[in-house]
Design an enzyme around this catalytic site. Structure first.
Site, short mmCIF file in Angstrom:
data_model
loop_
_atom_site.label_atom_id
_atom_site.label_comp_id
_atom_site.label_asym_id
_atom_site.label_seq_id
_atom_site.Cartn_x
_atom_site.Cartn_y
_atom_site.Cartn_z
N HIS A 55 8.15 -34.34 16.80
CA HIS A 55 9.31 -33.45 16.89
C HIS A 55 9.31 -32.69 18.20
O HIS A 55 8.26 -32.32 18.70
CB HIS A 55 9.29 -32.46 15.73
CG HIS A 55 9.20 -33.11 14.39
ND1 HIS A 55 10.27 -33.71 13.79
CD2 HIS A 55 8.15 -33.30 13.57
CE1 HIS A 55 9.88 -34.23 12.64
NE2 HIS A 55 8.60 -34.00 12.48
N SER A 90 17.08 -27.21 15.41
CA SER A 90 16.35 -28.46 15.28
C SER A 90 15.28 -28.32 14.20
O SER A 90 15.08 -27.24 13.64
CB SER A 90 15.72 -28.83 16.62
OG SER A 90 14.77 -27.84 16.97
N TYR A 91 14.55 -29.39 13.99
CA TYR A 91 13.51 -29.43 12.95
C TYR A 91 12.49 -28.31 13.17
O TYR A 91 11.94 -28.16 14.26
CB TYR A 91 12.82 -30.79 13.00
CG TYR A 91 11.93 -31.03 11.83
CD1 TYR A 91 12.46 -31.17 10.55
CD2 TYR A 91 10.56 -31.09 11.98
CE1 TYR A 91 11.65 -31.36 9.48
CE2 TYR A 91 9.73 -31.29 10.91
CZ TYR A 91 10.29 -31.42 9.65
OH TYR A 91 9.48 -31.60 8.58
N PRO A 92 12.26 -27.50 12.14
CA PRO A 92 11.46 -26.28 12.36
C PRO A 92 9.95 -26.44 12.25
O PRO A 92 9.23 -25.47 12.46
CB PRO A 92 11.96 -25.34 11.26
CG PRO A 92 12.33 -26.26 10.14
CD PRO A 92 12.81 -27.54 10.78
N ARG A 93 9.45 -27.63 11.89
CA ARG A 93 7.99 -27.78 11.78
C ARG A 93 7.51 -28.68 12.92
O ARG A 93 7.57 -29.90 12.85
CB ARG A 93 7.63 -28.38 10.43
CG ARG A 93 7.75 -27.38 9.29
CD ARG A 93 7.33 -27.97 7.98
NE ARG A 93 8.38 -28.78 7.42
CZ ARG A 93 9.35 -28.32 6.64
NH1 ARG A 93 9.41 -27.05 6.33
NH2 ARG A 93 10.26 -29.13 6.17
#
Length: 627
Positions: A394, A337-340
């Site tokens: 996120h 998934s989105y890493p930030r």
DNA sequence: GCAAGGTC
């Protein structure tokens, strides 16, 4: 009616279009290679059945700079504090803006789908500015979708209940940008003009090319942390201490008991206590307390960016920049998934079991994942713990699909393994154990020993970096029982200096002090290395961050002229964060905060330039004394 | 040649 929707990045546009379009959507290329346009139909409450184009930007749509007449060397430096500011676009940003203008030209409504955080609000505002430049009517027909994850019902609800952009958040970001720009540019030019010709390149003394000596609101506090640790080590004076240790025979072995007072710095006092114990009790002690309780070692919290960077640094000796880059690649390939993200709470409606199911075929942890799902052992699937952070944009980092052995890049393979093991550990049972604490009394002093039995390893079977092991068993004694000590001694020791700073510690400090964000912490550390303020040094397999002569001099220089707290400490940046929040809450006005902060920097600039000789002297002094 | 924040 035609509606244009704009997300912060293509991946969100694609996902949201997929949900709203119900699978029926057409994909078109745009003028930017990063961006696709997705066409579908959807029924909005404000306009009925509509033709929709969902598109995206790629982060900010513009940047800030001083106007051309205030370039480096074209104006007196203090003019930077009130020079006109212009918005500029890179070539890529121009292409993306062009796509927005084109798609919006014949639109009736614009809907902003950027991330629901402060920067996202500002990016949404940038999108609106680009859109109204080709279709002024959109100014009154713009909506903002409020969403915090990509679960379909949540996204449809967001589409059906649009709100307005939060202009206070926009003001807050604009404030940060302006203060960072003016202070950064002014002090970077000043420090470079003052010192660049005098410093010796740490990396290459023969390199006579003038380095840039930059100041930034995040760079300097980051450097400050490293220098502070260095100074604490340098100034450290070891102290002697004394303590009493007693031992009890335990089979063929001996169990040592810790003194309740740990240690004292007064040799005579310890000697007196020791002698009195010997006099009153000889070598006989008595069990005064025996406590036994079940204990737990918690599984990790859902994974945030900062945690990922810290642990990849610890477990794999990977720099924060490297691990974030690898995570970014894995995200682009669809593996994770989105890493930030700052979020350490999984949305309650996410199908985590399906994600565990994905991993059941992997040779490394497939059987573990199967065990979790089978629910035949005590270590069955359990909903993850919840932390306290939610960035409203996120979810925690988690694996999306299994990658088998398909990752050739070493770093990507390691980061994927870490993310997956961490995720499976999150969905497991805590480790369970039994802790026994025995207290014995010798003379009038108390001593304790612990015995731990790990009963169920659970998540530790998959998260093997966690250390928690069964210790030696305590001797079999009961409360009130008298025992013969097998040894009693007075010992001495010395306090030891702190270790040099590791990257994992620096990340922790920056995060805790609000220096940088999940996305930028790695860049700041990288930047101060590139500026040769700090350097990496390997000592016994561990890599430490050590300040250079230049780095130490900058911090001490500002200390010397009384500006340490404002420059090398995190306070000023934190104060700005507080003010930005007040802007968001409507308690302060943008202009007031900018004025406030810029006046302070002007004041500091005056002090710095009047004392510039001191900065140079400090550098020369430190250079002489160190080399 | 300068900042920090998004994202690729």
């Amino acid at each position: 009616m035609r509606v244009v929707c704009v997300a912060e990045k293509n991946s969100i546009a694609k996902a949201v279009a997929g949900i709203l379009g119900g699978g029926r959507l057409a994909r078109r290329d745009s003028s930017s290679k990063y961006i696709k346009n997705y066409d579908f139909t959807f029924e909005f409450p404000f306009a009925g059945q509509c033709d929709v184009t969902m598109t995206a930007v790629a982060g900010h749509l513009s940047g800030m700079d001083l106007d051309a007449s205030h370039g480096w060397g074209k104006c007196p430096i203090p003019a930077v504090f009130n020079a006109p500011i212009i918005d500029i676009r890179t070539k890529d940003q121009e292409k993306i803006a062009q796509n927005i203008r084109k798609e919006c030209r014949n639109a009736d409504f614009l809907m902003i789908w950027t991330d629901c955080d402060r920067e996202g609000e500002y990016i949404g505002w940038e999108v609106v500015q680009a859109a109204i430049s080709s279709n002024a009517g959109l100014e009154r027909n713009t909506y903002r979708a409020i969403f915090s994850h990509l679960e379909p019902r949540h996204i449809i609800h967001a589409a059906k209940n649009p709100k307005q952009l939060d202009l206070r958040a926009v003001d807050a970001v604009r404030t940060r940008m302006e203060v960072d720009l003016r202070s950064g540019v002014a002090f970077t030019r000043f420090l470079t003009e003052l010192l660049a010709s005098k410093v010796e390149r740490a990396s290459d003394p023969k390199n006579k090319q003038r380095p840039v000596i930059s100041y930034g609101t995040c760079q300097f506090p980051t450097l400050g942390f490293v220098v502070d640790r260095h100074e604490r080590i340098r100034r450290f004076v070891s102290e002697s201490f004394w303590f009493i240790q007693v031992g009890v025979a335990n089979g063929a072995d001996e169990t040592f008991f810790q003194w309740e007072r740990v240690h004292l710095f007064d040799r005579l006092a310890v000697a007196v206590i020791y002698e009195s114990c010997v006099e009153t009790a000889g070598s006989i002690a008595k069990v005064s307390d025996l406590k036994s309780k079940s204990t737990t070692k918690y599984r990790p919290l859902p994974l945030t960016t900062v945690e990922l960077q810290k642990n990849c640094s610890r477990f794999f000796k990977m720099s924060a920049k490297t691990s974030l880059e690898a995570a970014e690649k894995l995200y682009q390939k669809g593996f994770i998934s989105y890493p930030r993200t700052e979020t350490d709470i999984f949305p309650s409606n996410m199908d985590l079991k399906a994600l565990v199911e994905q991993q059941t075929l992997d040779p490394r942890w497939g059987s573990y994942a199967q065990t979790l799902l089978a629910e035949t052992t005590s270590n069955r699937f359990k909903w993850p713990r919840s932390g306290k952070n939610d960035d409203k944009a996120h979810p925690p980092i988690h694996p999306i699909i299994t990658c088998g052995s398909g990752l050739e890049n070493d770093n990507e393979r390691k980061v994927y393994e870490y993310v997956t093991r961490h995720f499976l550990a999150c969905c497991s049972e805590d480790a369970k154990g039994h802790l026994t604490t025995m207290t014995i009394e010798w003379g009038y002093e108390q001593f304790t020993a612990n015995g731990l039995v790990v009963l169920e390893r659970n998540f530790m079977d998959i998260y093997f970096w966690a250390k928690w092991e069964t210790t030696k068993q305590l001797p079999a004694l009961t409360v009130g029982q008298e025992i013969q000590l097998s040894s009693h001694v007075m010992k001495d020791g010395k306090t030891s200096p702190p270790n040099q700073m590791t990257e994992a510690e620096l990340i922790l400090l920056m995060d805790a002090n609000g220096i940088g964000t999940d996305a930028t912490i790695a860049e700041h550390i990288e930047k101060i290395q590139q500026r040769e303020y700090i350097t990496k040094k390997k000592i016994n397999k561990q890599t430490y961050l050590i300040p250079t002569i230049l780095g130490i001099s900058l911090v001490h220089g500002f200390e010397e002229i009384g500006l340490e707290d404002s420059f090398a400490k995190p306070f000023l940046r934190r104060q700005m964060e507080v003010d930005l929040k007040l802007i968001c809450e409507g308690e302060k006005r943008k202009l007031q905060v900018i004025d406030d902060l810029i006046s302070r920097y002007q004041l500091y600039y005056g002090v710095t330039s009047r004392n510039q000789n001191k900065l140079v002297e400090v550098y020369n002094h430190i250079r002489r004394t160190v080399t």
